[in-house]
Write a protein that holds these residues in place. Structure first.
Motif, mmCIF file in Angstrom:
data_model
loop_
_atom_site.group_PDB
_atom_site.id
_atom_site.type_symbol
_atom_site.label_atom_id
_atom_site.label_comp_id
_atom_site.label_asym_id
_atom_site.label_seq_id
_atom_site.Cartn_x
_atom_site.Cartn_y
_atom_site.Cartn_z
ATOM 1 N N GLY A 197 0.801 -1.219 0.000
ATOM 2 C CA GLY A 197 0.000 0.000 0.000
ATOM 3 C C GLY A 197 0.833 1.266 0.000
ATOM 4 N N SER A 198 2.148 1.132 0.200
ATOM 5 C CA SER A 198 3.014 2.315 0.290
ATOM 6 C C SER A 198 4.155 2.299 -0.726
ATOM 7 N N VAL A 199 4.196 1.303 -1.600
ATOM 8 C CA VAL A 199 5.332 1.148 -2.520
ATOM 9 C C VAL A 199 5.493 2.352 -3.438
ATOM 10 N N ALA A 200 4.389 2.912 -3.915
ATOM 11 C CA ALA A 200 4.451 4.044 -4.833
ATOM 12 C C ALA A 200 5.128 5.253 -4.202
ATOM 13 N N GLU A 201 5.083 5.355 -2.886
ATOM 14 C CA GLU A 201 5.762 6.436 -2.178
ATOM 15 C C GLU A 201 7.178 6.031 -1.775
ATOM 16 N N LEU A 202 7.319 4.836 -1.210
ATOM 17 C CA LEU A 202 8.611 4.389 -0.686
ATOM 18 C C LEU A 202 9.664 4.209 -1.775
ATOM 19 N N ALA A 203 9.248 3.817 -2.970
ATOM 20 C CA ALA A 203 10.195 3.562 -4.060
ATOM 21 C C ALA A 203 10.971 4.810 -4.449
ATOM 22 N N PHE A 204 10.419 5.985 -4.162
ATOM 23 C CA PHE A 204 11.052 7.240 -4.556
ATOM 24 C C PHE A 204 11.915 7.834 -3.434
ATOM 25 N N ASP A 205 12.037 7.121 -2.342
ATOM 26 C CA ASP A 205 12.844 7.587 -1.212
ATOM 27 C C ASP A 205 14.212 6.899 -1.229
ATOM 28 N N ALA A 206 15.262 7.662 -0.926
ATOM 29 C CA ALA A 206 16.629 7.146 -1.028
ATOM 30 C C ALA A 206 16.859 5.913 -0.166
ATOM 31 N N ALA A 207 16.363 5.923 1.065
ATOM 32 C CA ALA A 207 16.577 4.785 1.969
ATOM 33 C C ALA A 207 15.520 3.703 1.773
ATOM 34 N N ALA A 208 14.262 4.119 1.681
ATOM 35 C CA ALA A 208 13.165 3.151 1.608
ATOM 36 C C ALA A 208 13.181 2.342 0.316
ATOM 37 N N CYS A 209 13.721 2.910 -0.772
ATOM 38 C CA CYS A 209 13.741 2.165 -2.039
ATOM 39 C C CYS A 209 14.566 0.891 -1.902
ATOM 40 N N ARG A 210 15.573 0.908 -1.024
ATOM 41 C CA ARG A 210 16.403 -0.285 -0.817
ATOM 42 C C ARG A 210 15.607 -1.385 -0.120
ATOM 43 N N VAL A 211 14.721 -0.981 0.775
ATOM 44 C CA VAL A 211 13.860 -1.951 1.470
ATOM 45 C C VAL A 211 12.898 -2.587 0.468
ATOM 46 N N VAL A 212 12.325 -1.757 -0.410
ATOM 47 C CA VAL A 212 11.404 -2.275 -1.431
ATOM 48 C C VAL A 212 12.128 -3.259 -2.349
ATOM 49 N N GLN A 213 13.356 -2.915 -2.749
ATOM 50 C CA GLN A 213 14.135 -3.829 -3.598
ATOM 51 C C GLN A 213 14.373 -5.164 -2.893
ATOM 52 N N LYS A 214 14.676 -5.084 -1.604
ATOM 53 C CA LYS A 214 14.947 -6.310 -0.845
ATOM 54 C C LYS A 214 13.684 -7.164 -0.737
ATOM 55 N N ALA A 215 12.546 -6.516 -0.550
ATOM 56 C CA ALA A 215 11.280 -7.247 -0.468
ATOM 57 C C ALA A 215 10.966 -7.940 -1.791
ATOM 58 N N ILE A 216 11.251 -7.255 -2.899
ATOM 59 C CA ILE A 216 11.023 -7.851 -4.219
ATOM 60 C C ILE A 216 11.977 -9.020 -4.451
ATOM 61 N N GLU A 217 13.194 -8.885 -3.972
ATOM 62 C CA GLU A 217 14.195 -9.930 -4.174
ATOM 63 C C GLU A 217 13.906 -11.181 -3.353
ATOM 64 N N PHE A 218 13.448 -11.004 -2.103
ATOM 65 C CA PHE A 218 13.298 -12.137 -1.194
ATOM 66 C C PHE A 218 11.854 -12.591 -0.979
ATOM 67 N N GLY A 219 10.883 -11.819 -1.438
ATOM 68 C CA GLY A 219 9.486 -12.168 -1.198
ATOM 69 C C GLY A 219 9.014 -13.360 -2.016
ATOM 70 N N GLU A 220 7.889 -13.925 -1.606
ATOM 71 C CA GLU A 220 7.244 -14.971 -2.395
ATOM 72 C C GLU A 220 6.677 -14.351 -3.664
#
Length: 223
Positions: free
Chosen positions: A37-60
């Motif tokens: 629900g927050s990816v569209a905002e978090l992806a554009f943040d310098a720190a949070a985008c790394r968390v989103v990338q990690k979730a995409i890499e390790f998620g089901e």
């Protein structure tokens, strides 16, 4: 001071979420739920985008598809972002090819623009590489859009990388189309700093007949 404290809290939250994702199991599921629900905002943040990338890499797979779908409608904006472009690149690497159609659809019509873009060319090369492994909807149409201006792209600082990847992993038809674009003004391309790399790649990757023609033209130019 308050702004600094808020930024520090946000960075701490990102570190904690990253640790949860790496931990796996219940902790990973909880962390990914927190992102939904927050990816569209978090992806554009310098720190949070790394968390989103990690979730995409390790998620089901189901989680990854859900997270990635939140960028639907803003793919062009994301590619231009110094932070969100990394999220799009990770999506292209990880998502099933059957779920990448929306990314390609949103780039269609602006293919040459994004091939010339310093972030867009990276997304493009990853899309072309994935296409060589498994078909992505509308990808042939997007590559065709590029090839109509292959000669100009070959000379561009960013664009030549995309053309080289198409030569390396594309179809016989696509390689021949690049050959045709190069051969119309071969020596000019061979002397150009960027296009010379494309000519070299064509000499290695094109079909025998086309490679022979290139060698002959280069040879005649040096006589």
């Amino acid at each position: 001071n308050s702004d600094d404290e808020d930024e520090g809290d946000a960075d701490e939250a990102c570190v904690e979420l990253s640790a949860q994702i790496e931990a796996g199991g219940v902790a990973r599921r909880a962390a990914i739920e927190a992102l939904i629900g927050s990816v569209a905002e978090l992806a554009f943040d310098a720190a949070a985008c790394r968390v989103v990338q990690k979730a995409i890499e390790f998620g089901e797979e189901e989680e990854v598809v859900a997270l990635s779908s939140e960028l639907q409608g803003i793919v062009r904006e994301a590619i231009r972002s110094p932070h969100a472009n990394h999220v799009v690149q990770k999506m292209v690497e990880v998502l099933p090819a059957s779920s990448l159609g929306f990314v390609v659809e949103e780039i269609l019509g602006a293919g040459a623009e994004f091939a010339r873009h310093r972030f867009g060319c990276r997304v493009f090369t990853r899309l072309v590489q994935r296409q060589s492994e498994s078909s992505i909807a509308h990808m042939d149409e997007l590559i065709e859009e590029l090839l109509s201006g292959a000669s100009d792209l070959a000379r561009h600082t960013c664009g030549h990388h995309v053309i080289e990847v198409v030569l390396q992993t594309g179809s016989v038809y696509q390689r021949h189309k690049i050959f045709s674009a190069l051969s119309s003004d071969l020596m000019s391309s061979a002397k150009n700093r960027n296009a010379s790399y494309v000519v070299e790649r064509a000499l290695n990757c094109c079909e025998d007949e086309d490679r022979h023609t290139l060698v002959q033209k280069i040879g005649r130019a040096h006589v």
